[in-house]
Design a protein around this motif. Structure first.
Motif, short mmCIF file in Angstrom:
data_model
loop_
_atom_site.label_atom_id
_atom_site.label_comp_id
_atom_site.label_asym_id
_atom_site.label_seq_id
_atom_site.Cartn_x
_atom_site.Cartn_y
_atom_site.Cartn_z
N ALA A 124 -10.55 14.77 -3.35
CA ALA A 124 -9.23 14.15 -3.46
C ALA A 124 -9.26 12.82 -2.71
N GLY A 125 -8.18 12.07 -2.84
CA GLY A 125 -8.04 10.85 -2.07
C GLY A 125 -8.77 9.65 -2.62
N PHE A 126 -8.91 9.55 -3.95
CA PHE A 126 -9.50 8.34 -4.53
C PHE A 126 -8.55 7.16 -4.38
N SER A 127 -7.25 7.43 -4.41
CA SER A 127 -6.24 6.38 -4.35
C SER A 127 -5.43 6.51 -3.07
N GLY A 128 -5.01 5.36 -2.53
CA GLY A 128 -4.19 5.38 -1.32
C GLY A 128 -2.85 6.04 -1.54
N VAL A 129 -2.27 5.87 -2.73
CA VAL A 129 -0.96 6.46 -3.01
C VAL A 129 -1.03 7.98 -3.11
N ASP A 130 -2.24 8.52 -3.15
CA ASP A 130 -2.43 9.96 -3.26
C ASP A 130 -2.66 10.59 -1.89
N TRP A 131 -2.11 9.99 -0.84
CA TRP A 131 -2.38 10.47 0.52
C TRP A 131 -1.82 11.88 0.76
N GLN A 173 -3.02 -10.73 -2.58
CA GLN A 173 -2.74 -10.10 -3.88
C GLN A 173 -1.28 -9.74 -4.05
N ASP A 174 -0.54 -9.70 -2.95
CA ASP A 174 0.91 -9.47 -2.98
C ASP A 174 1.26 -8.15 -3.68
N ILE A 175 0.54 -7.08 -3.30
CA ILE A 175 0.81 -5.74 -3.83
C ILE A 175 1.46 -4.92 -2.72
N PRO A 176 2.59 -4.26 -2.97
CA PRO A 176 3.20 -3.42 -1.93
C PRO A 176 2.22 -2.35 -1.44
N CYS A 177 2.23 -2.09 -0.15
CA CYS A 177 1.28 -1.14 0.43
C CYS A 177 1.43 0.25 -0.18
N ASP A 178 2.66 0.67 -0.48
CA ASP A 178 2.86 2.01 -1.02
C ASP A 178 2.48 2.13 -2.48
N GLU A 179 2.01 1.03 -3.09
CA GLU A 179 1.52 1.06 -4.47
C GLU A 179 0.04 0.71 -4.56
#
Length: 338
Positions: A103-110, A181-187
């Motif tokens: 698990a945990g490939f993506s940050g949003v999947d914490w 990159q101006d991407i929100p941290c939670d995304e």
């Protein structure tokens, strides 16, 4: 300060201590609002405990489990991220072969990483006590046949960025590059280098799209590839916290494992309220390579991506989610022997 006026020094000291206490109380109030609380009994007294997990806490929890249950667990670091964070793995059981739970490939999947860590703790406790799960699965007997290799956080950089912001990135070049990159941290779904590890595996459907974006260019991807090739195993379960369904990857016909994948997927479906969905590689972009594709093509064993929503609104729901996740690898091992 003037030593002839001690009352002035006392007043200044009092103001400093008061400001410090006010600041600590404000931080504690913010944490209680941001993170759920749980009851903890210490010395017969009921106390509040903040359920705040970090990458470091997950790492040390796995290490502590390996020290407490030395007879049937083994802790291992399989690699490092681009921001120099170690990727931990815990093996549970004494079987000659294994299956991977990742698990945990993506940050949003914490949240899924947190749940899988708690599942690891529950499995160790059940193994030591010789308990049965759902009055059907003998944990010790199953894991002594096929051990579990659990990797809760494949992308520790993404986990920390999503929880703490871009300031968690230690490398100043990577940190500035990500901020631009101006991407929100939670995304944020990538690693510290701005690449998505889950789409970076070298498969028959992957190709180089841009410079420095060739397959297996990321440290996290290479770490998994090495451990897959070293251990082989009997299967791969990838856990994601999204829609409730099981997606199974069917290999090429020459490997003749399609019917076995479908049979195992039907068994896994019994543990959830989701649905089965066939994974068609021909519908994927030619530039991407997913881990389940790689595992199926190289190891020639079934690989599944299991998507289950995790909300964690309260402790009771968390327990239900942990119980549901724990059943899946046990059902998979049980189905292998049938």
């Amino acid at each position: 300060l003037n030593k002839k006026e001690p009352h002035v020094e006392s007043a200044v000291l009092f103001l400093c201590v008061s400001a410090y206490i006010d600041n600590r109380m404000a931080v504690r109030k913010w944490k209680k609002e941001k993170y759920p609380t749980a009851a903890l009994w210490i010395g017969g007294r009921k106390m509040d405990m903040i359920q705040e997990k970090t990458y470091e806490s997950i790492y040390y929890q796995l290490w502590e489990l390996s020290q407490r249950y030395k007879t049937f667990t083994q802790f291992r670091v399989i690699g490092k991220s681009h921001d120099d964070r170690m990727i931990p793995m815990l093996e549970i059981g004494t079987g000659d072969t294994c299956i991977f739970c990742v698990a945990g490939f993506s940050g949003v999947d914490w949240m899924m990483s947190d749940r899988l860590t708690e599942v690891t703790m529950e499995l160790c406790r059940n193994y030591e006590c010789g308990w049965m799960v759902k009055e059907f699965y003998e944990v010790k007997k199953l894991l002594d046949t096929t051990r579990l290799c659990i990797i809760p956080v494949v992308n520790p950089d993404g986990y920390e960025i999503c929880r703490r912001g871009y300031g968690a990135v230690r490398n100043p070049i990577f940190r500035q590059m990500l901020k631009m990159q101006d991407i929100p941290c939670d995304e944020f779904v990538c690693n510290a280098r701005g690449m998505n590890p889950v789409l970076n595996f070298p498969t028959s459907f992957s190709s180089r799209k841009k410079i420095h974006q060739q397959p297996a260019s990321e440290n996290e991807t290479r770490a998994l590839i090495r451990i897959f090739q070293e251990y082989g195993g009997r299967g791969l379960l990838i856990f994601c916290g999204s829609g409730k369904k099981i997606v199974y990857y069917r290999q090429d016909q020459k490997f003749s494992t399609g019917p076995r994948c479908h049979r195992l997927a039907r068994h896994l479906k019994k543990c959830t309220d989701g649905k089965l969905e066939r994974f068609h590689t021909e519908n994927e972009k030619r530039s991407t390579g997913r881990p389940e594709q790689f595992y199926g093509e190289i190891i020639h064993q079934p690989a599944f991506r299991i998507e289950i929503p995790v909300t964690g609104k309260n402790r009771e729901e968390e327990k239900m989610e942990i119980q549901e996740l724990m059943l899946l690898p046990l059902e998979y091992i049980y189905s292998l022997t049938q």
